[in-house]
Design a protein around this motif. Structure first.
Motif, PDB file in Angstrom:
ATOM      1  N   THR A  88     -61.409  30.284 -33.706  1.00  0.00           N
ATOM      2  CA  THR A  88     -61.198  28.678 -34.035  1.00  0.00           C
ATOM      3  C   THR A  88     -61.514  27.712 -32.970  1.00  0.00           C
ATOM      4  O   THR A  88     -61.849  28.198 -31.814  1.00  0.00           O
ATOM      5  CB  THR A  88     -59.461  28.401 -34.148  1.00  0.00           C
ATOM      6  OG1 THR A  88     -59.216  27.176 -34.520  1.00  0.00           O
ATOM      7  CG2 THR A  88     -58.785  28.938 -32.688  1.00  0.00           C
ATOM      8  N   ASN A  92     -59.870  24.604 -32.853  1.00  0.00           N
ATOM      9  CA  ASN A  92     -58.549  23.937 -32.790  1.00  0.00           C
ATOM     10  C   ASN A  92     -57.716  23.965 -31.420  1.00  0.00           C
ATOM     11  O   ASN A  92     -57.587  25.308 -31.054  1.00  0.00           O
ATOM     12  CB  ASN A  92     -57.714  24.019 -33.856  1.00  0.00           C
ATOM     13  CG  ASN A  92     -56.562  23.255 -33.914  1.00  0.00           C
ATOM     14  OD1 ASN A  92     -55.462  23.204 -33.012  1.00  0.00           O
ATOM     15  ND2 ASN A  92     -56.369  22.256 -34.993  1.00  0.00           N
ATOM     16  N   GLU A 108     -54.275  25.698 -31.512  1.00  0.00           N
ATOM     17  CA  GLU A 108     -54.773  27.143 -31.762  1.00  0.00           C
ATOM     18  C   GLU A 108     -55.226  28.169 -30.650  1.00  0.00           C
ATOM     19  O   GLU A 108     -55.085  29.270 -30.536  1.00  0.00           O
ATOM     20  CB  GLU A 108     -55.551  27.397 -33.204  1.00  0.00           C
ATOM     21  CG  GLU A 108     -54.999  26.859 -34.486  1.00  0.00           C
ATOM     22  CD  GLU A 108     -55.644  26.844 -35.588  1.00  0.00           C
ATOM     23  OE1 GLU A 108     -56.641  27.149 -35.590  1.00  0.00           O
ATOM     24  OE2 GLU A 108     -55.433  26.396 -36.821  1.00  0.00           O
TER      25      GLU A 108
END
Length: 610
Positions: free
Chosen positions: A200, A202, A205
């Motif tokens: 990821t 993000n 995350e």
């Protein structure tokens, strides 16, 4: 209605871009006799709309839990890229700060660039700058943060090179661009390297992944170094500190926006990456050492400068060095608060100094002096900016320094001494700046000067008033403690470090009996600080010399070996063609003779080889 304002925060970066588009008729010269001034007003209007939306979103979403809005961007079998937007108190505060400084900078530019012909290009680039920063602080994706950082690098290059007819401006734009490119390329390696490991981009995350990640120490160190290289370059930290000084060739309103928020944008990304960076203790120690080195060395360099912009550029690098110390020691709340305070303090510093440069047409401290009686509003604004930048209560800088000291005392108390030293040196440098401009004897360049007209003075005074009221706002919001909760020892240390820097500098530079400029007994020591520790000369003798020598060598090989071989084949073909044309007589016996002779020569050649 409230929900609509929150859910549409993604429009905030779009408003400045809409201003760029709406200003196109004037930017492209379609407006006829109207000129380009309406392009500036259109961009200011859209910057104001962005600020209003950001402020409303901050007021509505102050106590709301963190939300995330995600928009699909690219989907493949092995890759899924979304554009996530984080709606939190931190992101909404950051985007409000960015939009208000963008708006103030553009209003300030109306007066500062009153006689300039490039309004359309300048204000459009300023809004591109603002859009990139707004997108960066709202983005919750490392991938898109990198995209916005690249947009800021491009906007920096274009704004620094705004007055492109001047050779020094072109050199500054080029050096700023390529210096930041080095950090950006290394950062890009880290962006691509972390995706296979974490799956990821993000930030939320990534923080969750970092809590349970089991990485090899070498991998964690290399990954963290690559992710930190971009912020180091953007924040003008050692060894990338030289570009910020050369970028001062940009128009000063652009410098206000860049140095107030853009320089801190890299640190803002690094704060978001703090959970990943913390996977390597070696890297945390490295960031701390780099922050300490930059903070102390740049504070010393700023004291030795006679150019106003150089004094402020090195003071800014030193101040951002404190943010890297906070990140390296995982005092993230202190890092955010220091960045927040730096935005308004640096904006006020540059706008105050800009009004001096605008009216006196000089940024040389040796040519200024005795301006206090002629420029009282500017003088008091600069005093407020200096007090907010150092640890002088009750302004914002004091609370940021205090919070950082409390976080460092329990784990790394030696860094408390570093913070106090940096604060003292910064207070000394900025007090020296004030004394050389406003006190002492009046110099020829300062004989006939007055406060600039209201379009320049109004943004400066308004920002100074806001900076004075900022501690009250923070107190009401619960972001700073009450005086009864303040650690007396740390507060006393900070106040005395500020007073000692101010007093020592005032005794030297506010008294006419001491000759100016002040010269140290050992000129070599003074030159060592004046010429930035000879870092630029070191680069010229190492990296620049290596690149230049390699380029010359490759050019010689290309010209005389690669091109030489091709030219030799061409000349051989031309010569053989010219020679063979004389054998074309149309007589068959001559062709038979030539063929037979060729067979004989080929046979002799094969015989020799065998």
């Amino acid at each position: 209605m409230y929900n609509f304002v929150i859910q549409t925060v993604w429009l905030i970066p779009c408003y400045p871009l809409m201003g760029v588009i709406l200003a196109s008729p004037w930017s492209l010269g379609w407006s006829g006799e109207l000129g380009t001034r309406p392009a500036g007003y259109v961009n200011i209007l859209m910057a104001g709309v962005a600020f209003i939306h950001a402020l409303l979103a901050l007021v509505i979403g102050w106590n709301l839990p963190t939300q995330q809005i995600s928009y699909d961007w690219l989907h493949t079998n092995t890759l899924d890229i979304n554009f996530p937007i984080e709606i939190s108190t931190i992101s909404l505060t950051a985007v409000s700060v960015v939009t208000v400084i963008n708006l103030i900078s553009q209003i300030y530019a109306v007066g500062y660039l009153e006689m300039d012909w490039g309004w359309a290009r300048f204000f459009s680039l300023m809004n591109c700058f603002g859009a990139g920063i707004c997108g960066l602080v709202l983005s919750n994706s490392l991938f898109f943060s990198y995209v916005f950082l690249e947009l800021l690098t491009l906007a920096t290059y274009l704004l620094v090179g705004f007055w492109y007819a001047q050779p020094l401006v072109i050199t500054g734009a080029r050096d700023a661009f390529w210096t930041k490119r080095v950090g950006d390329i290394i950062l890009l390696m880290g962006v691509f390297a972390i995706y296979p490991l974490a799956g990821t981009w993000n930030f939320t995350e990534l923080a969750t992944w970092a809590q349970t990640a089991q990485l090899d120490p070498t991998v964690a160190l290399l990954l963290g170094l690559s992710l930190s290289a971009g912020p180091l370059g953007k924040c003008a930290q050692i060894p990338f500190q030289l570009w910020l000084d050369e970028a001062m060739e940009a128009p000063l309103p652009a410098t206000v926006l860049r140095n107030a928020v853009v320089v801190g944008a890299g640190a803002f990304v690094l704060i978001k990456l703090a959970p990943v960076v913390s996977l390597s203790q070696v890297l945390l120690n490295t960031l701390t050492i780099l922050g300490v080195t930059t903070a102390i060395s740049c504070s010393l360099i700023s004291i030795a400068q006679v150019d106003i912009k150089r004094v402020l550029s090195y003071s800014l690098s030193a101040y951002i060095g404190l943010v890297f110390i906070a990140v390296g020691t995982q005092n993230l709340d202190s890092a955010r608060f220091i960045l927040f305070n730096e935005s308004f303090g640096m904006a006020l510093l540059y706008m105050s100094i800009g009004s001096i440069i605008w009216t006196n047409v000089s940024q040389d401290l040796t040519q200024l002096g005795g301006l206090f009686s002629r420029r009282p509003f500017t003088a008091f604004s600069l005093l407020i900016a200096i007090a907010s930048f150092i640890a002088m209560p009750p302004l914002g800088g004091f609370w940021g320094f205090l919070q950082l000291l409390e976080g460092l005392w329990t784990e790394q108390p030696w860094l408390v001494g570093v913070i106090l030293i940096v604060n003292t040196l910064t207070a000394f440098s900025l007090t020296r700046l004030f004394c050389r401009i406003f006190l002492g004897k009046s110099q020829p360049m300062a004989e006939r000067t007055a406060e600039p007209f209201w379009l320049i003075t109004l943004p400066v005074v308004a920002t100074a008033i806001f900076v004075c009221h900022l501690p009250i706002i923070l107190r009401n919001l619960g972001m700073v403690p009450g005086w009864s909760e303040v650690n007396g020892m740390f507060a006393t240390l900070l106040i005395w470090s500020s007073i000692s820097g101010i007093a020592s500098s005032g005794l030297i530079y506010a008294i006419d009996a001491i000759p100016k400029p002040v010269k140290l007994p050992v000129p070599a020591v003074q030159n060592f600080f004046t010429y930035d520790f000879y870092v630029q000369q070191f680069y010229q003798l190492t990296i620049v010399l290596l690149v230049a020598t390699s380029a010359r060598l490759i050019n010689w090989i290309d010209r005389y070996i690669v091109d030489g071989f091709v030219n030799f084949v061409g000349i051989g073909t031309l010569f053989s063609g010219q020679a063979l044309k004389y054998s074309t007589s149309g007589q068959s016996q001559l062709y038979i003779l030539l063929g037979f002779s060729g067979i004989v020569l080929l046979g002799l050649l094969l015989g020799l080889l065998v």
